[in-house]
Structure formats: C-alpha cells, structure tokens
Design an enzyme around this catalytic site. Structure first.
Site, PDB file in Angstrom:
ATOM      1  N   ARG A 170      -1.283  -0.193  -7.206  1.00  0.00           N
ATOM      2  CA  ARG A 170      -0.176  -0.572  -6.331  1.00  0.00           C
ATOM      3  C   ARG A 170       0.932  -1.292  -7.092  1.00  0.00           C
ATOM      4  O   ARG A 170       1.994  -1.557  -6.555  1.00  0.00           O
ATOM      5  CB  ARG A 170      -0.711  -1.485  -5.218  1.00  0.00           C
ATOM      6  CG  ARG A 170      -1.758  -0.803  -4.354  1.00  0.00           C
ATOM      7  CD  ARG A 170      -2.794  -1.795  -3.830  1.00  0.00           C
ATOM      8  NE  ARG A 170      -2.258  -2.755  -2.916  1.00  0.00           N
ATOM      9  CZ  ARG A 170      -2.284  -2.631  -1.592  1.00  0.00           C
ATOM     10  NH1 ARG A 170      -2.803  -1.573  -1.042  1.00  0.00           N
ATOM     11  NH2 ARG A 170      -1.777  -3.557  -0.820  1.00  0.00           N
ATOM     12  N   GLU A 178      -0.369  -7.323  -5.058  1.00  0.00           N
ATOM     13  CA  GLU A 178      -0.590  -6.968  -6.465  1.00  0.00           C
ATOM     14  C   GLU A 178       0.714  -6.797  -7.246  1.00  0.00           C
ATOM     15  O   GLU A 178       0.817  -7.233  -8.396  1.00  0.00           O
ATOM     16  CB  GLU A 178      -1.419  -5.683  -6.558  1.00  0.00           C
ATOM     17  CG  GLU A 178      -2.847  -5.838  -6.087  1.00  0.00           C
ATOM     18  CD  GLU A 178      -3.024  -5.705  -4.589  1.00  0.00           C
ATOM     19  OE1 GLU A 178      -4.158  -5.886  -4.110  1.00  0.00           O
ATOM     20  OE2 GLU A 178      -2.025  -5.433  -3.873  1.00  0.00           O
ATOM     21  N   LYS A 184     -13.750 -15.252  12.017  1.00  0.00           N
ATOM     22  CA  LYS A 184     -14.443 -14.332  11.117  1.00  0.00           C
ATOM     23  C   LYS A 184     -15.935 -14.667  11.160  1.00  0.00           C
ATOM     24  O   LYS A 184     -16.318 -15.819  11.042  1.00  0.00           O
ATOM     25  CB  LYS A 184     -13.890 -14.490   9.691  1.00  0.00           C
ATOM     26  CG  LYS A 184     -14.244 -13.332   8.787  1.00  0.00           C
ATOM     27  CD  LYS A 184     -13.490 -13.356   7.473  1.00  0.00           C
ATOM     28  CE  LYS A 184     -13.895 -12.163   6.618  1.00  0.00           C
ATOM     29  NZ  LYS A 184     -13.251 -12.121   5.324  1.00  0.00           N
TER      30      LYS A 184
END
Length: 641
Positions: A405, A377, A289
């Site tokens: 969600r 979630e 990353k």
C-alpha cells in the site's frame, strides 16, 4: 474437529432468510447463541476472536433488516465477520476456517455471494461500497442498499478520507456503520480515534431531526436540493452551539450516534429508519471488543487472535516447546533496542503493529522514540522519509503484504533522495492461514527495479542482527530487510554486531556439478535437502550426490554479488535458484538477467511462487503446493544432476 453443541435458534438458521422469520424479541437469544458458537469454534480452531465477538449484534441486525445478498454489506478487513460467515450458509463448515481447502480466513466473493468484496487489508470498505452504490444506480438496481461496516482502527487509513471526500460529493444513498470499540489491533492511536472518543452528538437531537425531516418529506416540503441546504445550515448552527464541527457532517454526510452497538433491538429499529433515507449517512456505534467473554473484554489485544484456549477457564493453550529458536520478530525487537541504545538517531515507526513486529520492546523502554502511526502504511513511509531527511535514522517496520500500500511512498519519498530509512518487511514470503491477502510474496519483484534501494534477506537470526547493524551505518541510504513470520533456526541467536559489506553473498558448501543459489531463510531448507541427499536417504545404494552440489546464500537481491556470481558462472553449467517470493521478476529473474548481461548461459531452474494467488493453509502445506518444500528441492536437484 467440529463442535456439536445444540442451539435452540441458531440450529435452524442456515441463511439470513431464516433469521428474518424470527420475531425481533428472539434476536437477543440469537446473539447469545452466535457468540457462544464463535467462542466454541475459535477455541479449538484458532482465528480472530475479539473483533467478531464485538460485532455480533451489528451482524444480526444488518442481516435481519437488509435483504442480503442483494443488499450489499461491505466488511472492512474481515476480522469482525465470523458471525456473518456463520449466518450465511457456512456454519457447518466453520470448523475448517483458515485451514487448507477450508473456509477462507477473510470474506471473499470467491466463496460466497454474501461476501461482497475482497477483505484483508484495512480501510477499503468505504471506497468499494461507494463504487457499488454508484453501480446500483447506473444498472437499474435503485432499490439496492449498500452498507460499509468499518472499525475505528481502519479510520486512520488515508483511503478512508479519500473515500469519505468522494461520498460527500457523489450522488449516493450509502450507509456507513462505524464500529467504534476504542481499539484497533493495539490501542487506538492518533487524532481520528481521539476525535471519535470525544464525539458525543445528542441522540435526542438526532432523533428529533430525523423525525422532523421524515414529516417534511411526507408533506412535500422537502426535496433533495432543499435538504442539502438545510443540512448545511443545520450543521453550521449545531457547530456554533456545541463549538465542535462534526467531521462527517462537514463532508455532507449525515451523522447519527453514538449509539449502543450491543442493543440488537434498538439497532434493528435504527437500521429500519435509516434504510430508505436518501443521501449518504454514517451511524456511529459504540461496541466492546471481545464483548460477552470476560477474558477478551479485559485484554482485547491478546484475544485479537489468541490461539487455542479453554472457553470455561479462559486459559490459553500455549504450544511453545522449551529451547525453541526465537521468532525473527523477537530478534528484530531486541536488536532494535540494542542498536537504539548505542545510536541516538534511531527511531522506530510502525503502522499499528508494535506487538506483532516486536517494536513494543523498544516502545516500553524508549516511548518517545517509537511512533505507532495507526493503520497508515503510506504515511509511515513518508513520515520516516521526513525524519531521515533531517538527521534521524528510522527503522520503519511494515508487514510485507501491507507495504504494498506504500509503493509510491517508497519510490517518491524514500528512494529518489536515497534517504537513510531501514524498511523492515516482516511476514515476508508465505504466511500460512491468513491466505492470499497476507502472503508477503511480491516485495522482491516489486522493489527490485527501484534505483538506490539495497534489498537483503537474512538466512537466520545472526544474519538479521548483522544486516540491521549494517543498515544503520552512515551512508547506507534506503535499506530494505525482508524476513518471514515465525521461528528462526538458532537457539543461540545473540551474536556480535558486525558489518556485512553491502552486496556480498557467501558460499555455504562447495560442489562439483551444480550450484543452488538461495536468498533468505529458505536457504536452511536447501541445506537440509542437500544433507539428506548426501546421506543417501533417497536410495539404498551409496549417495550419487556427495560433493556434487554447491550452495550459496546470496543475502542481497540488490545489489547482487557480481564477484560471487562470476565464480559460479565460470564453474557451473547447471544452477537452481530458490526464493520464498513470486517467481516472476524476483530473485531467480535477477540471476537470469545477470547471467545474460554478462554473456553466461548456464541451465537455470527457478524455484519460487508461481504466477497465481496462493490459498490459505499451514506454511508446510503451502510450500508443498507451490513446490518449494524440501522434497521439491531434492527432486529438482536430482533432475538436473
């Protein structure tokens, strides 16, 4: 402002077909130039940086090998797709990324045919791509290739496992590219990421197997049924030898990797080999990353979305002025730690957003009492419910848009038993440049019909602290607190922690002719609007508004303050309600229903988000567009007087 750097190759690439005219030996240079271009653009016009730097080679190789947009690349989230946007006709406009009427913050088919599906929330790419793969077969596009690109952080989402399970049992030729950088937004958490770190299937073995299967196909010894049988036998033998079951192959998905995700020529060869292979397959790529930019490689979390910065020095331009009010997030984080110090039952739960919601403040001091469950979630809510059921007091912090969600979990696993979970909905209301996938405007309308819930929104930092204190007291049940992204209004934010009786609002100013009812921080704008009108800023003559407009901060969407509403209904024939949430079914609707049910019929004007998805832009711009800014409040007050 647009950058005007010139690049030898990138300047001639407007669309992927231009990229495909280049030789494979030119691709490393394209990657270098693309990386520089992303850095130049994002340093001036902030956005998501580190993820896109990490996927440059994957992006170039995919568009080089596959015939996009007819072949479909389905990006998961879209933090990683800036290179994709630049290569697909949007380089000249990229300087408008995330700005009002500019390029959208995440890939969207509403913007470009190269963007194949809605992006913004994690973990949906495999399910969407499988749907497209099935559709291709059923609509006469058998030659269409479908590729899902998913990061390791998104692999913890439950939808991924539902998708993978179906991929293994549905006829398809899907290619899943797993971009594994050992990071999600914060450090990867959970078993899936640890599993990916350990997974080291032999590259040589995979290559040999691949070559052997190609030879058997070409000689006619291998058909689809035999292939599946051989894969199962193969997987069993491999598992026995390595004493490790590969989760993907256990689902009948061919696994290849892990390979270097930054070797663009190697990636091109691999994609070409996998391109026409039948059946579902997963290519596991290791990436870094922030690749190619040392500051981002060293601190990928900070450089996920760093704001403006100087590319040469890596110096981030922090635009905070001194003596600013704190962010709501900061007040939440510090207050949570303060409460947890006094209440040993308090635990914190976050789905991969500990730094964003400031739960990392408690995490540093009490690491054993904070649970970062990864991008999950629904699990965060049900896990909180389980802890609450047996004696703990969870504060579960989820961004409002992501909490969508977990709707079933909120009803089924918290509300039915009225479990003592404090559900803190961060980023509630309009959030700005992240656009329609991230605006937290649906929570009040969505949660209001659910029995047992207490739903509150603080107008300022003191109110947030008091509501958090109230929510963790005994017998408060399931308690929702919603607050926005960004700064509050008080520099002296610390205040004594006192209980606010549930379902009580407050009168902030009295008036003779009309009442404005607000919920949450937008009440501060109402106060400004009334003050400006009373000072006669609109006209040169003495203010006609003075003493006429009352203002009530209702605090609670549920239960409403019936005593206060009765007082308002008996006194005023004209009422304005205002909320930073969807108008349909929200706070204004709740007031209308209450008035009707109690046989009061004042004239009510509701202000809130209209029945549409709101674009991206600054919060000030978007408030103006949807008509809940200070000027709109003043206009509406004057129209009713």
């Amino acid at each position: 402002m647009q950058n005007h750097h010139t690049y030898g190759l990138l300047d001639n690439i407007n669309y992927p077909e231009d990229l495909r005219k280049l030789s494979i030996d030119q691709l490393p240079e394209v990657c270098k130039e693309l990386r520089e271009d992303i850095l130049d653009e994002v340093s001036i016009n902030p956005g998501h940086l580190a993820s896109s730097l990490g996927t440059v080679e994957i992006t170039v190789a995919l568009h080089y090998v596959f015939n996009t947009p007819d072949d479909r690349i389905v990006w998961d989230v879209g933090h990683q797709a800036y290179g994709h946007k630049i290569l697909t006709g949007r380089r000249k406009l990229f300087y408008t990324n995330r700005q009002l009427h500019g390029i959208r913050p995440f890939p969207s088919p509403l913007e470009s045919p190269y963007d194949t599906f809605t992006c913004g929330h994690a973990s949906n790419s495999i399910s969407a791509a499988l749907g497209m793969a099935v559709a291709a077969k059923k609509t006469g596009h058998e030659d269409r290739h479908i590729i899902a690109v998913i990061g390791d952080g998104a692999m913890s989402g439950g939808l991924v496992f539902e998708g993978l399970n179906n991929v293994g049992s549905t006829p398809n030729d899907l290619l899943i590219v797993l971009n594994d950088n050992d990071m999600s937004i914060d450090h990867a958490v959970g078993g899936m990421e640890k599993y990916l770190l350990r997974l080291d299937t032999s590259e040589t073995y995979n290559r040999l197997r691949f070559k052997a299967s190609q030879w058997l196909y070409s000689k006619g010894y291998l058909n689809e049924n035999r292939r599946k049988g051989i894969i199962r036998l193969n997987n069993a033998i491999k598992s026995a030898i390595s004493r490790q079951q590969n989760i993907f192959e256990g689902m009948n998905i061919r696994y290849f990797g892990p390979y270097d995700g930054h070797n663009v020529k190697e990636l091109v060869h691999t994609f070409q080999q996998l391109k026409d292979m039948k059946g579902p397959k997963l290519l596991h790529l290791h990436t870094i990353k922030g690749k190619g930019y040392k500051p981002a490689e060293k601190s990928a979390t900070i450089w996920h979305a760093p704001g403006k910065f100087d590319v040469k020095t890596g110096y981030r331009i922090i635009q905070d002025k001194p003596n600013q009010p704190p962010k709501f997030q900061e007040v939440f984080g510090k207050t949570l730690l303060e409460l947890a110090t006094k209440n040993p039952r308090i635990v914190g739960v976050t789905p991969a957003m500990a730094p964003g919601c400031s739960m990392d403040i408690m995490q540093k001091i009490m690491p054993d009492r904070v649970f970062d469950v990864g991008i999950a979630e629904g699990h965060a809510v049900t896990f909180s419910g389980g802890m609450a059921k047996d004696g703990l007091q969870p504060f579960c912090n989820i961004y409002s848009a992501f909490a969508q969600r977990a709707y079933d979990n909120i009803i089924h696993d918290m509300a039915i038993l009225n479990l003592p979970v404090v559900l803190c909905l961060d980023r509630a209301g309009i959030v700005g440049p992240d656009g329609p996938t991230h605006h937290g405007v649906f929570d009040m309308a969505a949660l209001r019909p659910i029995p047992h819930l207490t739903i509150a929104s603080p107008m300022n930092e003191h109110e947030l602290r008091k509501l958090m204190f109230t929510a963790q007291l005994k017998d408060k049940g399931t308690f929702v607190i919603r607050y926005p992204r960004g700064r509050g209004v008080l520099t002296n934010w610390q205040c004594p922690l006192e209980e606010i009786p549930v379902g009580t609002g407050r009168k902030l100013r009295d008036g003779s002719d009309m009442a404005v009812l607000s919920i949450g921080p937008i009440g501060n704008d109402v106060e400004k609007a009334i003050e400006e009108l009373e000072q006669g800023k609109e006209t040169s003559i003495a203010s006609p508004v003075k003493g006429k407009v009352a203002h009530y901060d209702m605090r609670f969407l549920k239960p409403l303050d019936s005593r206060l509403l009765k007082e308002i209904a008996l006194k005023f024939k004209k009422i304005i309600t205002i909320e930073d949430g969807i108008k349909a079914g929200g706070f204004g609707s709740a007031i209308l229903e209450w008035m009707n049910d109690h046989n009061f019929h004042p004239e009510i004007l509701r202000m809130g988000i209209p029945d549409e998805f709101v674009e991206h832009g600054t919060i000030e711009q978007l408030y103006q567009i949807v008509g809940i800014d200070i000027e709109s409040i003043k206009k509406n007050i004057l129209s009713l007087l």
